[in-house]
Design a protein around this motif. Structure first.
Motif, PDB file in Angstrom:
ATOM      1  N   ARG A 295      26.368  52.003  49.631  1.00 34.86           N
ATOM      2  CA  ARG A 295      25.118  52.153  48.877  1.00 34.86           C
ATOM      3  C   ARG A 295      23.995  52.475  49.853  1.00 34.86           C
ATOM      4  NH1 ARG A 295      25.510  47.012  44.988  1.00 34.86           N
ATOM      5  NH2 ARG A 295      23.311  47.434  44.708  1.00 34.86           N
TER       6      ARG A 295
ATOM      7  N   SER B  37      18.987  47.283  61.723  1.00 34.73           N
ATOM      8  CA  SER B  37      18.950  48.576  61.022  1.00 34.73           C
ATOM      9  C   SER B  37      18.324  49.659  61.877  1.00 34.73           C
ATOM     10  CB  SER B  37      18.118  48.473  59.749  1.00 34.73           C
ATOM     11  OG  SER B  37      18.566  47.443  58.935  1.00 34.73           O
TER      12      SER B  37
ATOM     13  N   ASN C 245      21.447  45.023  56.930  1.00 36.96           N
ATOM     14  CA  ASN C 245      19.997  45.179  56.745  1.00 36.96           C
ATOM     15  C   ASN C 245      19.264  43.843  56.706  1.00 36.96           C
ATOM     16  OD1 ASN C 245      21.150  44.534  54.267  1.00 36.96           O
ATOM     17  ND2 ASN C 245      19.571  45.599  53.107  1.00 36.96           N
ATOM     18  N   SER C 246      20.009  42.720  56.663  1.00 31.44           N
ATOM     19  CA  SER C 246      19.353  41.409  56.685  1.00 31.44           C
ATOM     20  C   SER C 246      19.417  40.735  58.057  1.00 31.44           C
ATOM     21  CB  SER C 246      20.005  40.491  55.634  1.00 31.44           C
ATOM     22  OG  SER C 246      21.393  40.335  55.906  1.00 31.44           O
TER      23      SER C 246
ATOM     24  N   GLU D  49      20.904  52.411  49.942  1.00 29.32           N
ATOM     25  CA  GLU D  49      19.720  51.554  50.103  1.00 29.32           C
ATOM     26  C   GLU D  49      19.945  50.459  51.159  1.00 29.32           C
ATOM     27  OE1 GLU D  49      21.507  51.944  47.348  1.00 29.32           O
ATOM     28  OE2 GLU D  49      21.667  50.115  46.140  1.00 29.32           O
ATOM     29  N   TYR D  50      21.181  50.218  51.573  1.00 28.35           N
ATOM     30  CA  TYR D  50      21.437  49.181  52.588  1.00 28.35           C
ATOM     31  C   TYR D  50      21.221  49.712  54.006  1.00 28.35           C
ATOM     32  CZ  TYR D  50      22.972  45.544  49.446  1.00 28.35           C
ATOM     33  OH  TYR D  50      22.982  44.559  48.493  1.00 28.35           O
TER      34      TYR D  50
ATOM     35  N   TRP E  36      28.197  47.288  49.293  1.00 28.30           N
ATOM     36  CA  TRP E  36      26.963  47.671  49.993  1.00 28.30           C
ATOM     37  C   TRP E  36      27.212  48.723  51.074  1.00 28.30           C
ATOM     38  CZ3 TRP E  36      27.498  46.636  55.084  1.00 28.30           C
ATOM     39  CH2 TRP E  36      28.282  45.541  55.480  1.00 28.30           C
TER      40      TRP E  36
ATOM     41  N   PRO F 117      25.201  41.268  55.234  1.00 27.45           N
ATOM     42  CA  PRO F 117      25.078  42.732  55.397  1.00 27.45           C
ATOM     43  C   PRO F 117      24.014  43.083  56.447  1.00 27.45           C
ATOM     44  CG  PRO F 117      25.228  42.140  53.084  1.00 27.45           C
ATOM     45  CD  PRO F 117      25.086  40.845  53.833  1.00 27.45           C
TER      46      PRO F 117
END
Ligand SMILES: NC(=O)c1ccc[n+]([C@@H]2O[C@H](COP(=O)([O-])OP(=O)(O)OC[C@H]3O[C@@H](n4cnc5c(N)ncnc54)[C@H](O)[C@@H]3O)[C@@H](O)[C@H]2O)c1
Length: 391
Positions: free
Chosen positions: A193, A120, A96-97, A195-196, A190, A94
């Motif tokens: 969501r 991000s 954000n990583s 928060e991602y 995700w 994903p």
């Protein structure tokens, strides 16, 4: 990449994967694409966030247990210590990583193939740009649709002046794959969501492809964006429909419709790019058909496999004879091929084939500039926001 280059290099590129395990959507596409030209050997992996799946995925891909990891930082360190450690790593996790994983490998001099959206934030993308400049390795962002023969043909036709000066650019990703939302928040993907990737994650999931594709074909980036976004699906917490208008430096306009909610449309990526003399139209569900409509005459339907009729860049992207459909995996494989060609040529101290092209880090950085500006516009009721591209 020609077989001659592989022969000259004398071996395959030692390749690793982070993410892309058998619990993922996109991982197998990377593996299939990497196999097409025989240039990559998957020798190490930290292929899932779930340790059991990381181990079972690596085993299925015949990665040795000693080079199967459940922590990407340990993988970067251990692989960099081996004389036969990975030279290139694909990041298919994903978004954000992406930053932390790319940094871990690049700081050990390992080149990166990274899924979109690249990071991000613009700040992170700029940090990765500085790191790449420092160690001199390669960074590819898998804006995979730019690998289609007819997309490369469209770009080459624009460059050759076939439609005249570009005036209007339209690119849509009207997808109908996510029409309902899980009741249980924990079960939600995700993508939906916040928060991602924030409430505007659709700008990275669908927007990055559209934005990059429009720029790839038209050869121009816009300077301002106005984005109106909404959430149409009950229970969903992120925007799932976006209407985006783009302004170019010369005052012309572009448009993108991004949605996950176009019921009945399975994929929905397409573009129309109009110039003073003609228009190019393409849709990913019929990727072998590029329509070139010129004022004052009947439209032409161009298709792959005709090296004598196509531009050299378009012909270079074709794998098959005329009448044999090219497809998504071969388009994806063109990115891997051109990356491998560049990697091997660099290692040999030679210039890569002049037609080899893959989406560089900068194309990912530009999508992040778009992402941040469009998200800011949405938060200010669709006001125009400068994209910040250095033109
Ligand atoms: N190029 C394309 O056309 C395309 C298509 C789909 C997805 N994507 C992009 O690919 C990326 C992955 O998307 P997806 O749909 O495959 O997601 P997914 O949730 O289906 O799979 C993510 C994978 O990453 C693994 N993972 C997560 N965190 C990890 C970590 N810290 N270490 C190791 N593994 C980890 C998961 O276990 C899983 O294997 C996203 O950036 C997405 O936008 C691109």
């Amino acid at each position: 990449m020609a077989y001659e280059r592989l022969q000259q290099f004398g071996r395959k590129i030692r390749w690793g994967m982070v993410g892309g395990g058998f619990d993922s959507l996109i991982g197998e596409c990377h593996r299939m694409a990497a196999r097409v030209d025989n240039a990559f050997d998957l020798v190490a992996g930290c292929m899932s966030i779930d340790p059991e799946i990381a181990v079972s995925s690596a085993a299925k891909c015949l990665v040795a247990p000693a080079r199967t990891y459940t922590d990407f930082r340990k993988m970067a360190e251990a692989e960099s210590r081996r004389p036969d450690g990975v030279e290139v790593v694909t990041i298919a996790t994903p978004p954000n990583s992406h930053m932390a994983i790319a940094e871990a490998f690049m700081s050990h001099g390992i080149s990166v193939i990274c899924e979109k959206p690249m990071t991000s934030t613009v700040e992170d993308a700029l940090r990765l740009q500085a790191l790449t400049d420092e160690f001199g390795g390669l960074f590819m962002v898998t804006h995979c649709y730019t690998g289609y023969p007819m997309v490369r043909e469209a770009r080459a036709l624009v460059q050759a002046g076939a439609i005249g000066r570009v005036r209007q650019i339209e690119c849509d990703f009207v997808n109908g794959s996510f029409l309902t939302e899980e009741e249980d928040r924990k079960k939600r993907h995700w993508r939906f969501r916040p928060e991602y990737m924030g409430e505007e994650a659709i700008l990275g999931e669908l927007g990055a492809h559209c934005y990059d594709l429009a720029a790839f074909v038209s050869g121009r980036y816009p300077v301002q964006v106005s984005a109106n976004m909404t959430t149409l699906t009950p229970l969903r917490e992120t925007a799932d429909d976006a209407h985006v208008t783009l302004r170019y430096a010369d005052g012309s306009l572009g448009r993108m419709w991004l949605t996950f909610t176009a019921a009945g449309l399975d994929h929905g990526l397409s573009f129309r790019i109009a110039g003073e003399a003609g228009t190019l139209s393409w849709s990913q569900v019929k990727p072998d058909e590029l329509k070139l409509s010129r004022a004052g005459t009947y439209p032409e339907l161009r298709s792959p496999g005709h090296p004598d009729l196509m531009t050299t860049a378009g012909a270079y992207a074709c794998r098959l004879r005329e009448g044999h459909p090219e497809g998504y995996i071969l388009a994806f494989a063109n990115l891997y091929r051109d990356f491998a060609e560049t990697f091997m040529a660099n290692a040999l101290g030679e210039a890569p084939h002049h037609l080899a092209q893959y989406p560089h880090l900068e194309s990912g950085l530009e999508t992040m500039r778009f992402y941040e500006a469009a998200a800011a516009s949405r938060q200010h009721d669709g006001n125009w926001v400068a994209i910040g591209t250095e033109t």
